[in-house]
Design an enzyme around this catalytic site. Structure first.
Site, PDB file in Angstrom:
ATOM      1  N   CYS A   1      10.966  31.154  60.643  1.00 52.93           N
ATOM      2  CA  CYS A   1      10.147  30.955  59.452  1.00 52.93           C
ATOM      3  C   CYS A   1       9.373  32.221  59.118  1.00 52.93           C
ATOM      4  CB  CYS A   1       9.172  29.807  59.696  1.00 52.93           C
ATOM      5  SG  CYS A   1       9.990  28.246  60.055  1.00 52.93           S
TER       6      CYS A   1
ATOM      7  N   ARG B   1       9.849  27.985  55.216  1.00 56.15           N
ATOM      8  CA  ARG B   1      10.408  27.222  56.326  1.00 56.15           C
ATOM      9  C   ARG B   1      11.925  27.277  56.392  1.00 56.15           C
ATOM     10  NH1 ARG B   1      11.699  21.610  57.427  1.00 56.15           N
ATOM     11  NH2 ARG B   1      11.452  21.336  59.659  1.00 56.15           N
TER      12      ARG B   1
END
Length: 84
Positions: A2, A50
């Site tokens: 991420c 993400r």
């Protein structure tokens, strides 16, 4: 992995500053193309891009405690460690 962006101690809470933080966060999209989140309060911004490898259905971030007084963004290895 991420992508996490934090801007702390910024006295400018204008829409222009928010747009700039979102623009910078989008530059991390190659780190996490599946979802993005932004938290803003009192001149602090936490942005998260993400990559949905672990818990793809419900791993939205930033994460909050029960009464939303604590906000955190974590990366994949830390998230897995916490689950174990």
């Amino acid at each position: 992995m991420c992508g996490i962006l934090a801007v702390l101690g910024c006295s400018d809470d204008s829409q222009a500053k928010r747009a700039r933080v979102l623009e910078l966060s989008r530059r991390l999209k190659h780190r996490g193309p599946d979802w993005s989140g932004l938290y803003q309060r009192d001149g602090c911004y936490i942005a998260h891009q993400r990559l949905a490898i672990v818990d793809p259905a419900s791993g939205d971030q930033p994460l909050y405690n029960e009464d939303k007084t604590i906000v955190v963004a974590v990366t994949h290895p830390l998230y897995i460690t916490l689950l174990l």
